[in-house]
Write an enzyme that holds these catalytic residues in place. Structure first.
Site, PDB file in Angstrom:
ATOM      1  N   HIS A 171       0.795  -1.230   0.000  1.00 58.54           N
ATOM      2  CA  HIS A 171       0.000   0.000   0.000  1.00 58.54           C
ATOM      3  C   HIS A 171       0.829   1.283   0.000  1.00 58.54           C
ATOM      4  O   HIS A 171       0.283   2.376  -0.178  1.00 58.54           O
ATOM      5  CB  HIS A 171      -0.988  -0.013   1.185  1.00 58.54           C
ATOM      6  CG  HIS A 171      -2.288   0.667   0.893  1.00 58.54           C
ATOM      7  ND1 HIS A 171      -3.354   0.624   1.760  1.00 58.54           N
ATOM      8  CD2 HIS A 171      -2.705   1.419  -0.162  1.00 58.54           C
ATOM      9  CE1 HIS A 171      -4.361   1.323   1.235  1.00 58.54           C
ATOM     10  NE2 HIS A 171      -3.998   1.812   0.081  1.00 58.54           N
ATOM     11  N   ASP A 199      -9.631  -0.280   4.253  1.00 61.19           N
ATOM     12  CA  ASP A 199      -8.447  -0.818   4.928  1.00 61.19           C
ATOM     13  C   ASP A 199      -8.817  -1.374   6.294  1.00 61.19           C
ATOM     14  O   ASP A 199      -9.731  -0.863   6.948  1.00 61.19           O
ATOM     15  CB  ASP A 199      -7.437   0.336   5.127  1.00 61.19           C
ATOM     16  CG  ASP A 199      -5.994  -0.109   5.018  1.00 61.19           C
ATOM     17  OD1 ASP A 199      -5.614  -1.031   5.760  1.00 61.19           O
ATOM     18  OD2 ASP A 199      -5.254   0.475   4.214  1.00 61.19           O
ATOM     19  N   HIS A 248      -6.463  -1.221   8.524  1.00 65.71           N
ATOM     20  CA  HIS A 248      -5.605  -0.345   9.334  1.00 65.71           C
ATOM     21  C   HIS A 248      -5.841   1.103   8.914  1.00 65.71           C
ATOM     22  O   HIS A 248      -6.423   1.354   7.861  1.00 65.71           O
ATOM     23  CB  HIS A 248      -4.134  -0.718   9.103  1.00 65.71           C
ATOM     24  CG  HIS A 248      -3.881  -2.198   9.171  1.00 65.71           C
ATOM     25  ND1 HIS A 248      -3.985  -3.008   8.062  1.00 65.71           N
ATOM     26  CD2 HIS A 248      -3.584  -3.003  10.207  1.00 65.71           C
ATOM     27  CE1 HIS A 248      -3.747  -4.267   8.422  1.00 65.71           C
ATOM     28  NE2 HIS A 248      -3.505  -4.304   9.719  1.00 65.71           N
ATOM     29  N   ASP A 273      -3.344   3.287   8.348  1.00 66.08           N
ATOM     30  CA  ASP A 273      -2.234   3.694   7.455  1.00 66.08           C
ATOM     31  C   ASP A 273      -1.853   5.151   7.648  1.00 66.08           C
ATOM     32  O   ASP A 273      -1.428   5.839   6.711  1.00 66.08           O
ATOM     33  CB  ASP A 273      -2.591   3.437   5.976  1.00 66.08           C
ATOM     34  CG  ASP A 273      -2.582   1.951   5.635  1.00 66.08           C
ATOM     35  OD1 ASP A 273      -2.308   1.145   6.537  1.00 66.08           O
ATOM     36  OD2 ASP A 273      -2.857   1.620   4.466  1.00 66.08           O
ATOM     37  N   HIS A 327       4.304   0.891   4.289  1.00 68.31           N
ATOM     38  CA  HIS A 327       2.913   0.589   3.890  1.00 68.31           C
ATOM     39  C   HIS A 327       1.905   0.945   4.993  1.00 68.31           C
ATOM     40  O   HIS A 327       0.707   0.946   4.738  1.00 68.31           O
ATOM     41  CB  HIS A 327       2.749  -0.867   3.399  1.00 68.31           C
ATOM     42  CG  HIS A 327       2.695  -1.920   4.470  1.00 68.31           C
ATOM     43  ND1 HIS A 327       2.086  -3.143   4.292  1.00 68.31           N
ATOM     44  CD2 HIS A 327       3.191  -1.930   5.725  1.00 68.31           C
ATOM     45  CE1 HIS A 327       2.197  -3.859   5.399  1.00 68.31           C
ATOM     46  NE2 HIS A 327       2.864  -3.151   6.274  1.00 68.31           N
ATOM     47  N   ASP A 361      -7.243  -1.375  -0.041  1.00 68.15           N
ATOM     48  CA  ASP A 361      -6.298  -2.315   0.556  1.00 68.15           C
ATOM     49  C   ASP A 361      -7.081  -3.600   0.770  1.00 68.15           C
ATOM     50  O   ASP A 361      -8.096  -3.606   1.481  1.00 68.15           O
ATOM     51  CB  ASP A 361      -5.776  -1.759   1.883  1.00 68.15           C
ATOM     52  CG  ASP A 361      -4.680  -2.628   2.485  1.00 68.15           C
ATOM     53  OD1 ASP A 361      -4.747  -3.869   2.338  1.00 68.15           O
ATOM     54  OD2 ASP A 361      -3.766  -2.071   3.116  1.00 68.15           O
ATOM     55  N   ASP A 388      -6.663  -5.969   2.608  1.00 65.57           N
ATOM     56  CA  ASP A 388      -6.840  -6.427   3.990  1.00 65.57           C
ATOM     57  C   ASP A 388      -8.039  -5.772   4.669  1.00 65.57           C
ATOM     58  O   ASP A 388      -8.439  -6.163   5.763  1.00 65.57           O
ATOM     59  CB  ASP A 388      -5.544  -6.303   4.809  1.00 65.57           C
ATOM     60  CG  ASP A 388      -5.134  -4.869   5.133  1.00 65.57           C
ATOM     61  OD1 ASP A 388      -5.997  -3.983   5.213  1.00 65.57           O
ATOM     62  OD2 ASP A 388      -3.913  -4.646   5.324  1.00 65.57           O
ATOM     63  N   GLU A 429      -1.836  -4.607  -1.777  1.00 65.26           N
ATOM     64  CA  GLU A 429      -1.543  -5.646  -0.777  1.00 65.26           C
ATOM     65  C   GLU A 429      -1.883  -7.064  -1.200  1.00 65.26           C
ATOM     66  O   GLU A 429      -1.875  -7.974  -0.370  1.00 65.26           O
ATOM     67  CB  GLU A 429      -2.209  -5.322   0.583  1.00 65.26           C
ATOM     68  CG  GLU A 429      -1.669  -4.053   1.248  1.00 65.26           C
ATOM     69  CD  GLU A 429      -0.255  -4.207   1.811  1.00 65.26           C
ATOM     70  OE1 GLU A 429       0.199  -5.339   2.045  1.00 65.26           O
ATOM     71  OE2 GLU A 429       0.416  -3.163   1.989  1.00 65.26           O
TER      72      GLU A 429
END
Ligand SMILES: [Mn+2]
Length: 302
Positions: A97, A124, A126, A128, A141, A228, A230, A273
Site C-alpha cells: 500500500h 483498509d 488499518h 495507514d 505501507h 487495501d 486487507d 496488498e
C-alpha cells in the site's frame, strides 16, 4: 470508457515479501478481460520498475527503504498523470500500500492543474496514518494516508508536489479494526472521516457509504478509491501480509464499489496488498478483479 492498467510490483513497504507478485496474479485472474467484458477499451501499460530489496540498504529503520519507495512513487505519479491526461481511467494494481503515495500524488496533480478537488475512499483494516515517529514497525505501507495528507517523511511528502495532496475532510476511511496508538491521535487531530467495523455493524454499510459518497459528490470533482485488500474479511481475501479478522464481507465490499460508481465521479482506483505467496489458489486476486468490475459499472441487472 478507456482504461489503463498500471502494475506496481512493490514489496519494499512491508516486511513480508510477495506483494511484488500481485500484479501478475491480477492478470492471471483475468483483470484485463473482465474489464473488457463490460465494454471498456483496456490498455495494459505493464509494470513499473522496482529494484530488488537485496540490492538496497534499509535507509532509515523507522522508514525502511524510503529512498527506493520515493523513487517508485514518483514514477507512478508520472504514469498515473499521463494515463489521466490521455483521458483513460487508471486501474493501478500492486504491490503493497506504500504505492498509494504515488498513485494519489498523480491523481492530485492532474486535477489540481485543472483547478479541481479530489476525494478519497480508502478501504483498509488499518488506518495507514503512521509517520516515522509513531510507526511501531518502520514499514512505509503503514504510512501512506499520513503521507498524502502532508505528514511524515519529507522525501515522501514531496512526491509529485510537496505537501498535502487533498484535504482530510475529503477522505473517508472504511473498515478499520486495527489502529495503533499514535494513529488514533492523528486520525482525530486531522479530521479524517473514518468508519470502524463497529460503525459498520451498527449502522450498516449502505447508510455509511451512501452518506460518504453524498458528501464527496457535493464537495469534490473526482473520487479515487484506494482499496487495501486487507480491509476485506480474510475469508474472501486471505492473500495479504497483515490479515485482521472481522472485515468487510463480499456483498458489503461490492456495495461500496457500486455506490461509488453510481456517482459518475470515480476517476481512478488502486488495489493494494495482494500477496499471492500468502494466498489460497489466487482467491484474493479473483475477489479483487470482481470488485474492479463493480467499480467500473458491472451490475446484476443492467
Ligand atoms: Mn493499507
Amino acid at each position: 470508457m478507456k482504461v489503463s492498467i498500471i502494475g506496481v510490483p512493490l514489496d519494499l513497504g512491508s516486511d513480508y515479501q510477495g506483494a511484488n507478485l500481485g500484479p501478475a496474479a491480477m492478470r492471471i485472474a483475468g483483470l484485463q478481460e473482465k474489464i473488457e467484458e463490460l465494454g471498456h477499451e483496456v490498455t495494459d501499460l505493464g509494470d513499473l520498475c522496482v529494484p530488488p530489496r537485496k540490492n538496497l540498504s534499509l535507509g532509515k529503520p523507522n522508514a525502511k527503504f524510503f529512498d527506493a519507495i520515493a523513487k517508485v512513487a514518483s514514477d507512478l505519479c508520472a504514469r498515473v498523470e499521463e494515463a489521466l491526461n490521455a483521458e483513460t481511467f487508471p486501474v493501478v494494481v500492486g504491490g503493497d500500500h506504500a504505492m498509494a503515495i504515488g498513485t494519489i500524488a498523480g491523481v492530485s496533480r492532474f486535477f489540481k492543474r485543472r483547478g479541481q478537488k479530489i476525494g478519497l475512499i480508502w478501504i483498509d483494516a488499518h488506518a495507514d496514518i503512521n509517520t516515522p515517529d509513531t510507526s511501531p514497525s518502520g514499514n512505509i505501507h503503514g504510512m501512506p494516508l499520513a503521507t498524502v495528507l502532508g505528514m511524515g517523511l519529507p522525501e515522501l511528502v514531496a512526491v509529485g508536489e510537496n505537501g498535502a495532496k487533498l484535504s482530510p475532510e475529503h477522505v473517508h476511511l472504511i473498515g478499520i479494526r486495527s489502529v495503533d496508538k499514535g494513529e488514533k491521535t492523528l486520525l482525530k487531530k486531522l479530521g479524517v472521516n473514518f468508519y470502524t467495523m463497529t460503525d459498520i455493524d451498527k449502522r450498516g454499510i449502505q447508510e455509511i457509504i451512501s452518506k460518504a459518497v453524498a458528501h464527496l459528490v457535493k464537495s469534490v470533482d473526482a473520487i479515487h478509491i484506494s482499496l487495501d485488500l486487507d480491509g476485506l474479511d480474510p475469508d474472501i481475501a486471505p492473500g495479504v501480509a497483515t490479515p485482521v479478522k472481522g472485515g468487510l464481507d463480499y456483498r458489503e465490499s461490492h456495495l461500496i464499489m457500486e455506490t461509488v460508481a453510481e456517482t459518475g465521479k470515480l476517476a481512478s482506483m488502486e488495489i493494494a496488498e495482494n500477496n499471492p505467496i500468502l494466498d489460497i489458489r489466487n482467491r484474493t486476486a479473483e475477489t479483487a478483479v470482481e470488485l474492479v468490475q463493480s467499480a467500473l459499472g458491472k451490475r446484476i441487472v443492467d
